[in-house]
Scaffold this motif. Structure first.
Motif, mmCIF file in Angstrom:
data_model
loop_
_atom_site.group_PDB
_atom_site.id
_atom_site.type_symbol
_atom_site.label_atom_id
_atom_site.label_comp_id
_atom_site.label_asym_id
_atom_site.label_seq_id
_atom_site.Cartn_x
_atom_site.Cartn_y
_atom_site.Cartn_z
ATOM 1 N N GLY A 47 0.826 -1.207 0.000
ATOM 2 C CA GLY A 47 0.000 0.000 0.000
ATOM 3 C C GLY A 47 0.861 1.258 0.000
ATOM 4 N N ILE A 48 1.886 1.265 0.829
ATOM 5 C CA ILE A 48 2.760 2.443 0.895
ATOM 6 C C ILE A 48 3.466 2.642 -0.453
ATOM 7 N N GLN A 49 3.923 1.533 -1.022
ATOM 8 C CA GLN A 49 4.625 1.615 -2.303
ATOM 9 C C GLN A 49 3.680 2.094 -3.417
ATOM 10 N N ALA A 50 2.512 1.458 -3.496
ATOM 11 C CA ALA A 50 1.578 1.790 -4.578
ATOM 12 C C ALA A 50 1.032 3.206 -4.438
ATOM 13 N N SER A 51 0.780 3.634 -3.195
ATOM 14 C CA SER A 51 0.248 4.992 -3.023
ATOM 15 C C SER A 51 1.327 6.031 -3.347
ATOM 16 N N ALA A 52 2.588 5.700 -3.067
ATOM 17 C CA ALA A 52 3.674 6.608 -3.465
ATOM 18 C C ALA A 52 3.709 6.713 -4.987
#
Lengths: 485, 170
Positions: free
Chosen positions: A269-274
């Motif tokens: 989630g953190i990666q994709a939202s970045a």
């Protein structure tokens, strides 16, 4: 002091730092007021696809029903929902984290990140069918939870309402927190728009601003509010990732035990939202007309974060994989076959390729990181990767009927040595429409949200201008950044 | 008698800070004047008093309520329906932690929202004395004073370099 980026200036142009508050306010207000035909075309297309997605869902529900027995028909819907959680619902975290760390480069995209809170409304609505098709815990209804007869979940002692109401309460909590954060952050801009606009917009903005004046106390309280809401958003979002990943994926695959799966879900989630925010930043710069406020700095800085998170993603995946691979337990082998190397091999390879290899190979190079296009391509790549990850996790989980079994290794092999419940499920036309519709719905809400609340935070940009200037030093010109504390 | 509001507008923030000093010398309490800005200035930039709020109390109270509710709910459920699952004790901490954590978070968020409403002094029926130029970078010095002090306050604000002065309800 950082060197004035001459090379980058030729390619991308540095942000303008000599603007007055008046210029910023007028410029942003003009952009906010005037939406070009392309914008409305994008809204219309997104809205149309969203409507088609809703229609596809209704057709599917009328055709096969909406219950535990028809859960296998909603695997792609679940994947699309999870994709919404890992991208849009996680996106406000970037505004929170970089505001905490007092990064100046976050200013151009802070509001865009917070605007994704609006998509949370869609997430809550889309979650209802997911809860309806989720099987209960006590499958045989005898009031006793037994291994091999009932479903294994984190709701060990089955407290009242578990898991449905607790899952929903968690998601609603995140959405309420996100909306409150958006309102608190946007209140000064709403008040300022109310001052410079006329008619209905001025009245609506005036009401939403709730008498914001911009006193010293107003700003101090707002700072505290954003800090507290940000902390709770982070704490509850991680929790919601955990609930969704465990209740709707892990616990539906009998025998799958993975201690870092929920953490991997959060990290994705953190990666994709970045990645999502880098793409939005790119669109703001190239299409939205915000070029003068967005230099290469946010891309360059975000690219470093994305590279770190990508490396961590690779580490998490490998840790997950090697535990299973070395374990050689029959269940673990079957789980690997199901999620990675056999049934969903294509989705897995695409996931690995887009979530790890592409961003890693691209962002390894400083020249690529220090550009606008490089991080954007890497960002788009991790979004695609996250989607295939959700497909390879949620589609197989939703396809398993016998969720009360002790292990998926016990399923009777049918076709080519693989149990029918473990065979890959390819998307049909309705599945494609539901997936596209869910994403289009998120885009539709986000785009409409930018007509209500400016996509760039005027007060944060004005605040940033107080602390930044280019100063000559010897033979060069250097960027000087101040920090208020 | 109702107090009157006086708003001095400054294009230079330094002059606004000087106006604050002048008001203090005149004997106006620092509770009776404030600085209006379109963006947050660093704390103490105008020499203003430290503004305090009790926002942090709300989430603590909410978290405590949520935690208590979570503990009570899980423990009472398990005591009322004592099912031995997987050979674990009836009151096992890990599954209790799941519900209590979520209860704590939800309680904290709910009370934070209440705290936001309270500490933002909502609802505010009217905007109060304001000027559009503050959104364009001007700094406003808003003074709440007795009617007989208005002329003297205006003089202090003008001496500090106010470009415009407005009167009205605070």
């Amino acid at each position: 002091m950082a060197r004035h980026p001459h090379e980058a200036a030729e390619r991308t142009g540095p942000p303008e730092v000599h603007l007055s508050d008046r210029e910023v306010m007028q410029d942003l207000a003009e952009k906010y007021d005037a939406a070009c035909p392309k914008f409305w075309l994008a809204v219309a297309v997104a809205g149309g696809l969203f409507a088609l997605g809703v229609l596809a869902f209704v057709i599917r529900a009328l055709d096969v029903g909406l219950s535990d027995s028809s859960r296998n028909e909603y695997g792609y819907y679940a994947a699309a929902f999870a994709f919404l959680i890992v991208t849009a619902t996680t996106a406000p975290l970037a505004a929170i984290a970089f505001r905490w760390t007092k990064n100046h480069w976050r200013r151009p995209f802070s509001r865009a990140a917070e605007l994704f809170s609006l998509v949370g409304i869609l997430a809550v609505l889309a979650f209802i069918p997911m809860l309806i098709v989720l099987p209960g815990i006590d499958l045989n209804g005898d009031g006793v939870l037994e291994l091999g007869k009932d479903r294994r979940t984190i709701w060990f002692s089955a407290p009242i309402g578990a898991p449905i109401w607790w899952d929903m309460a968690g998601l609603i909590g995140v959405v309420v927190c996100g909306l409150a954060l958006l309102w608190v952050s946007a209140r000064p801009d709403m008040a300022q728009i109310a001052q410079v606009s006329n008619g209905l917009r001025a009245r609506v903005m005036g009401r939403l601003a709730c008498g914001w004046q911009g006193t010293v106390r107003d700003w101090n309280v707002q700072k505290g509010q954003m800090a507290i809401l940000g902390a709770f958003y982070f704490m509850l979002l991680v929790w919601v990732h955990t609930l969704i990943s465990l209740d709707f994926a892990l616990s539906l695959i009998p025998g799958w035990r993975d201690s870092i799966f929920a953490a991997h879900h959060v990290l994705t989630g953190i990666q994709a939202s970045a990645g999502l925010l880098i793409v939005v930043l790119f669109l703001m710069k190239k299409v939205g007309g915000y070029d003068r406020y967005i230099g290469v700095d946010p891309f360059w800085s975000f690219a470093k974060v994305l590279l770190g998170v990508t490396l961590l993603w690779g580490y998490f995946w490998f840790s997950e994989f090697m535990t299973f691979w070395y374990g050689r337990d029959e269940t673990e082998q079957t789980v690997i076959k199901l999620l990675m190397v056999e049934s969903y091999r294509t989705a897995f390879l695409l996931n690995l390729f887009f979530s790890f290899f592409i961003p890693f190979v691209l962002l390894l190079w400083n020249g690529v990181r220090k550009s606008v296009l490089g991080p954007t391509v890497a960002g788009a790549s991790v979004i695609i990767g996250a989607f295939f990850m959700m497909v390879r996790l949620y589609v197989p989980a939703f396809n398993i009927k016998d969720v009360g079994a002790e292990s998926i290794a016990e399923f009777e092999a049918a076709h080519g040595g693989t149990a029918a419940q473990l065979l890959p499920v390819l998307p049909g036309p309705l599945d494609v429409l539901m997936v596209v519709g869910m994403m289009a719905g998120a885009a539709f809400i986000f785009l409409l949200g930018t007509r209500l609340i400016p996509i760039m935070s005027a007060w944060e940009m004005k605040e940033g201008l107080m602390y930044v200037l280019y100063r000559p030093f010897m033979k060069g010109k250097y960027l000087v950044l101040g920090k208020p504390e | 008698m109702a107090k009157t509001g006086v708003l001095g507008l400054y294009s230079d923030a330094n002059y606004a800070a000087e106006a604050g000093d002048g008001l203090q010398r005149m004997g106006i309490s620092d509770n009776d004047y404030d600085f209006l800005t379109g963006a947050p200035y660093p704390e103490g930039a105008f020499g203003e008093k430290e503004s305090s709020h009790r926002l942090y109390v709300f989430p603590f109270v909410g978290a405590l309520c949520g935690l208590t509710a979570g503990i009570l709910l899980t423990s009472m459920t398990q005591m009322a329906y004592p099912l031995v699952t997987g050979g674990k004790p009836i009151l096992s901490l890990p599954p209790m932690a799941i519900v209590t954590y979520e209860g704590t978070m939800l309680g904290a968020i709910l009370f934070t929202v209440l705290g936001i409403i309270f500490e933002s002094r909502l609802p505010r029926p009217s905007l109060g004395l304001y000027d559009d130029r503050i959104t364009e970078g001007y700094v406003g010095v808003l003074v709440e004073c007795e009617p007989e002090e208005v002329d003297r306050v205006e003089q202090v604000l003008t001496q500090a370099g106010a470009e415009d002065i407005k009167r009205g309800k605070v």
